[in-house]
Design a protein around this motif. Sequence first.
Motif, PDB file in Angstrom:
ATOM      1  N   GLY A 223       8.425 -11.108  11.711  1.00 21.33           N
ATOM      2  CA  GLY A 223       9.698 -10.469  11.404  1.00 21.33           C
ATOM      3  C   GLY A 223      10.762 -11.516  11.171  1.00 21.33           C
ATOM      4  O   GLY A 223      10.631 -12.671  11.604  1.00 21.33           O
ATOM      5  N   PHE A 224      11.835 -11.154  10.480  1.00 17.73           N
ATOM      6  CA  PHE A 224      13.001 -12.026  10.339  1.00 17.73           C
ATOM      7  C   PHE A 224      13.800 -11.967  11.639  1.00 17.73           C
ATOM      8  O   PHE A 224      14.060 -10.881  12.160  1.00 17.73           O
ATOM      9  CB  PHE A 224      13.890 -11.583   9.172  1.00 17.73           C
ATOM     10  CG  PHE A 224      13.230 -11.673   7.832  1.00 17.73           C
ATOM     11  CD1 PHE A 224      12.631 -12.834   7.404  1.00 17.73           C
ATOM     12  CD2 PHE A 224      13.227 -10.571   6.972  1.00 17.73           C
ATOM     13  CE1 PHE A 224      12.014 -12.915   6.157  1.00 17.73           C
ATOM     14  CE2 PHE A 224      12.625 -10.639   5.725  1.00 17.73           C
ATOM     15  CZ  PHE A 224      12.015 -11.819   5.322  1.00 17.73           C
ATOM     16  N   GLY A 225      14.200 -13.109  12.154  1.00 21.60           N
ATOM     17  CA  GLY A 225      14.952 -13.154  13.396  1.00 21.60           C
ATOM     18  C   GLY A 225      16.454 -13.118  13.160  1.00 21.60           C
ATOM     19  O   GLY A 225      16.961 -13.766  12.248  1.00 21.60           O
ATOM     20  N   VAL A 226      17.169 -12.358  13.983  1.00 20.48           N
ATOM     21  CA  VAL A 226      18.637 -12.289  13.919  1.00 20.48           C
ATOM     22  C   VAL A 226      19.176 -12.318  15.346  1.00 20.48           C
ATOM     23  O   VAL A 226      18.452 -12.077  16.311  1.00 20.48           O
ATOM     24  CB  VAL A 226      19.132 -11.013  13.199  1.00 20.48           C
ATOM     25  CG1 VAL A 226      18.640 -10.978  11.761  1.00 20.48           C
ATOM     26  CG2 VAL A 226      18.689  -9.754  13.953  1.00 20.48           C
ATOM     27  N   ARG A 227      20.471 -12.620  15.488  1.00 17.68           N
ATOM     28  CA  ARG A 227      21.078 -12.588  16.814  1.00 17.68           C
ATOM     29  C   ARG A 227      21.137 -11.161  17.358  1.00 17.68           C
ATOM     30  O   ARG A 227      21.211 -10.201  16.590  1.00 17.68           O
ATOM     31  CB  ARG A 227      22.486 -13.201  16.766  1.00 17.68           C
ATOM     32  CG  ARG A 227      22.490 -14.721  16.701  1.00 17.68           C
ATOM     33  CD  ARG A 227      23.903 -15.273  16.761  1.00 17.68           C
ATOM     34  NE  ARG A 227      24.669 -14.927  15.578  1.00 17.68           N
ATOM     35  CZ  ARG A 227      24.608 -15.606  14.431  1.00 17.68           C
ATOM     36  NH1 ARG A 227      23.818 -16.659  14.318  1.00 17.68           N
ATOM     37  NH2 ARG A 227      25.341 -15.245  13.403  1.00 17.68           N
ATOM     38  N   THR A 228      21.140 -11.055  18.673  1.00 15.37           N
ATOM     39  CA  THR A 228      21.081  -9.731  19.287  1.00 15.37           C
ATOM     40  C   THR A 228      22.307  -8.872  18.986  1.00 15.37           C
ATOM     41  O   THR A 228      22.243  -7.651  19.080  1.00 15.37           O
ATOM     42  CB  THR A 228      20.921  -9.849  20.812  1.00 15.37           C
ATOM     43  OG1 THR A 228      21.969 -10.671  21.333  1.00 15.37           O
ATOM     44  CG2 THR A 228      19.580 -10.485  21.160  1.00 15.37           C
ATOM     45  N   ASP A 229      23.434  -9.507  18.628  1.00 15.81           N
ATOM     46  CA  ASP A 229      24.646  -8.727  18.336  1.00 15.81           C
ATOM     47  C   ASP A 229      24.841  -8.486  16.848  1.00 15.81           C
ATOM     48  O   ASP A 229      25.852  -7.916  16.436  1.00 15.81           O
ATOM     49  CB  ASP A 229      25.884  -9.413  18.922  1.00 15.81           C
ATOM     50  CG  ASP A 229      26.082 -10.825  18.386  1.00 15.81           C
ATOM     51  OD1 ASP A 229      25.162 -11.349  17.708  1.00 15.81           O
ATOM     52  OD2 ASP A 229      27.157 -11.410  18.649  1.00 15.81           O
ATOM     53  N   ASP A 230      23.885  -8.891  16.024  1.00 13.37           N
ATOM     54  CA  ASP A 230      24.008  -8.717  14.575  1.00 13.37           C
ATOM     55  C   ASP A 230      23.292  -7.450  14.117  1.00 13.37           C
ATOM     56  O   ASP A 230      22.354  -7.488  13.314  1.00 13.37           O
ATOM     57  CB  ASP A 230      23.446  -9.935  13.827  1.00 13.37           C
ATOM     58  CG  ASP A 230      24.476 -11.036  13.677  1.00 13.37           C
ATOM     59  OD1 ASP A 230      25.633 -10.810  14.040  1.00 13.37           O
ATOM     60  OD2 ASP A 230      24.120 -12.124  13.183  1.00 13.37           O
ATOM     61  N   ASP A 231      23.758  -6.301  14.623  1.00 14.47           N
ATOM     62  CA  ASP A 231      23.111  -5.038  14.280  1.00 14.47           C
ATOM     63  C   ASP A 231      23.223  -4.727  12.793  1.00 14.47           C
ATOM     64  O   ASP A 231      22.296  -4.180  12.190  1.00 14.47           O
ATOM     65  CB  ASP A 231      23.728  -3.889  15.086  1.00 14.47           C
ATOM     66  CG  ASP A 231      23.462  -4.023  16.579  1.00 14.47           C
ATOM     67  OD1 ASP A 231      22.515  -4.751  16.943  1.00 14.47           O
ATOM     68  OD2 ASP A 231      24.196  -3.409  17.367  1.00 14.47           O
ATOM     69  N   GLU A 232      24.359  -5.061  12.194  1.00 16.06           N
ATOM     70  CA  GLU A 232      24.540  -4.761  10.773  1.00 16.06           C
ATOM     71  C   GLU A 232      23.600  -5.607   9.914  1.00 16.06           C
ATOM     72  O   GLU A 232      23.043  -5.130   8.922  1.00 16.06           O
ATOM     73  CB  GLU A 232      25.995  -4.983  10.378  1.00 16.06           C
ATOM     74  CG  GLU A 232      26.958  -3.998  11.023  1.00 16.06           C
ATOM     75  CD  GLU A 232      28.404  -4.231  10.607  1.00 16.06           C
ATOM     76  OE1 GLU A 232      28.623  -4.765   9.506  1.00 16.06           O
ATOM     77  OE2 GLU A 232      29.312  -3.885  11.381  1.00 16.06           O
ATOM     78  N   LEU A 233      23.422  -6.863  10.291  1.00 23.82           N
ATOM     79  CA  LEU A 233      22.496  -7.720   9.555  1.00 23.82           C
ATOM     80  C   LEU A 233      21.067  -7.218   9.710  1.00 23.82           C
ATOM     81  O   LEU A 233      20.305  -7.176   8.739  1.00 23.82           O
ATOM     82  CB  LEU A 233      22.615  -9.158  10.043  1.00 23.82           C
ATOM     83  CG  LEU A 233      21.603 -10.169   9.470  1.00 23.82           C
ATOM     84  CD1 LEU A 233      21.615 -10.162   7.948  1.00 23.82           C
ATOM     85  CD2 LEU A 233      21.891 -11.564  10.006  1.00 23.82           C
ATOM     86  N   GLN A 234      20.698  -6.835  10.915  1.00 18.66           N
ATOM     87  CA  GLN A 234      19.363  -6.305  11.150  1.00 18.66           C
ATOM     88  C   GLN A 234      19.105  -5.073  10.285  1.00 18.66           C
ATOM     89  O   GLN A 234      18.051  -4.952   9.650  1.00 18.66           O
ATOM     90  CB  GLN A 234      19.199  -5.962  12.633  1.00 18.66           C
ATOM     91  CG  GLN A 234      17.806  -5.479  13.007  1.00 18.66           C
ATOM     92  CD  GLN A 234      17.733  -5.091  14.477  1.00 18.66           C
ATOM     93  OE1 GLN A 234      18.695  -4.561  15.044  1.00 18.66           O
ATOM     94  NE2 GLN A 234      16.599  -5.350  15.095  1.00 18.66           N
ATOM     95  N   THR A 235      20.075  -4.170  10.228  1.00 17.78           N
ATOM     96  CA  THR A 235      19.937  -2.973   9.400  1.00 17.78           C
ATOM     97  C   THR A 235      19.836  -3.335   7.924  1.00 17.78           C
ATOM     98  O   THR A 235      19.019  -2.766   7.186  1.00 17.78           O
ATOM     99  CB  THR A 235      21.132  -2.034   9.629  1.00 17.78           C
ATOM    100  OG1 THR A 235      21.151  -1.619  10.997  1.00 17.78           O
ATOM    101  CG2 THR A 235      21.041  -0.802   8.734  1.00 17.78           C
ATOM    102  N   ALA A 236      20.655  -4.296   7.493  1.00 16.89           N
ATOM    103  CA  ALA A 236      20.636  -4.710   6.091  1.00 16.89           C
ATOM    104  C   ALA A 236      19.275  -5.275   5.705  1.00 16.89           C
ATOM    105  O   ALA A 236      18.728  -4.949   4.639  1.00 16.89           O
ATOM    106  CB  ALA A 236      21.731  -5.751   5.843  1.00 16.89           C
ATOM    107  N   LEU A 237      18.706  -6.122   6.566  1.00 27.15           N
ATOM    108  CA  LEU A 237      17.402  -6.704   6.256  1.00 27.15           C
ATOM    109  C   LEU A 237      16.318  -5.634   6.230  1.00 27.15           C
ATOM    110  O   LEU A 237      15.421  -5.672   5.372  1.00 27.15           O
ATOM    111  CB  LEU A 237      17.058  -7.783   7.279  1.00 27.15           C
ATOM    112  CG  LEU A 237      17.950  -9.027   7.271  1.00 27.15           C
ATOM    113  CD1 LEU A 237      17.490 -10.027   8.329  1.00 27.15           C
ATOM    114  CD2 LEU A 237      17.970  -9.691   5.899  1.00 27.15           C
ATOM    115  N   ASN A 238      16.387  -4.671   7.146  1.00 25.92           N
ATOM    116  CA  ASN A 238      15.401  -3.588   7.144  1.00 25.92           C
ATOM    117  C   ASN A 238      15.495  -2.758   5.868  1.00 25.92           C
ATOM    118  O   ASN A 238      14.476  -2.405   5.258  1.00 25.92           O
ATOM    119  CB  ASN A 238      15.591  -2.695   8.368  1.00 25.92           C
ATOM    120  CG  ASN A 238      15.161  -3.367   9.650  1.00 25.92           C
ATOM    121  OD1 ASN A 238      14.394  -4.325   9.623  1.00 25.92           O
ATOM    122  ND2 ASN A 238      15.643  -2.873  10.768  1.00 25.92           N
TER     123      ASN A 238
END
Length: 260
Positions: A223-238
């Motif tokens: 998986g692509f790793g992101v910081r735990t507080d980067d919910d918007e980035l996580q959603t964008a990558l998904n």
Amino acid sequence: MDRRSYLKASGAAVATISLAGCIDSFTAGGGGGENTIVPGTASGFPPFEMKEGDEVVGFDIDLLEAVVAETDYELADWEDLNSFDSLIPSLRNGNIDAIAAAMTITDQRDENIDFSDPYYSANQSILVREDGDFQPSELSDLQGHQVGSQSGTTGESVIQGMVDEGNFQESNYNAYDTYVLAVTDLENGNIDAVVLDEPVAASFASERSVSVSFVYETGEQYGFGVRTDDDELQTALNDGLAAVRESGTYQDLTSEWFGE
């Protein structure tokens, strides 16, 4: 049209009809400006990430670029770190915003960072010298032999698990900063085997005097790793991953890099 131009062009075309319009903006860290993601990797893991001259190339590189092309964001220059172990600390301290480095999603890592949805599944291969005398068929056969892996990887975890169970001597384990160094030591006869991700082992076997002795099934996923507080980035990558799968770009990239 070269691969990078193709990805950008196809990403722009799909963006008009895909999920891209639904992805919200965010302000990234890592020295990037608004809507800019600083990506990090650790080359030396072909075909996922490797150096060609001064450029970092590979499946992970192309995939993240294609994913981000489906969003409102853009990538800054790639940060190629010296070792795989440096990636999570660099992400957590804000030097980079996303990890694209064939990183296996594990419970231990998930305590420190978050991951995108899985984008690749792989097991562990045991690599040996081609036409060498040592041809193991299971993990227990590694006992008494010098075995290498890249520090911080799932391959190292497999070996450490054997040590913890009393099935392998820790003194026989050799840790390396990169798998390139490990495979070179294998070719030179300094170690007897290397434990590494299946597609990477296949890449080395096609280019070096080494071969896959057997595959150990782990069910791991990258998986692509992101910081735990980067919910918007996580959603964008998904959302971006879903879009590149829907558009066929994901299949194009796997065909190009793995022949799948």
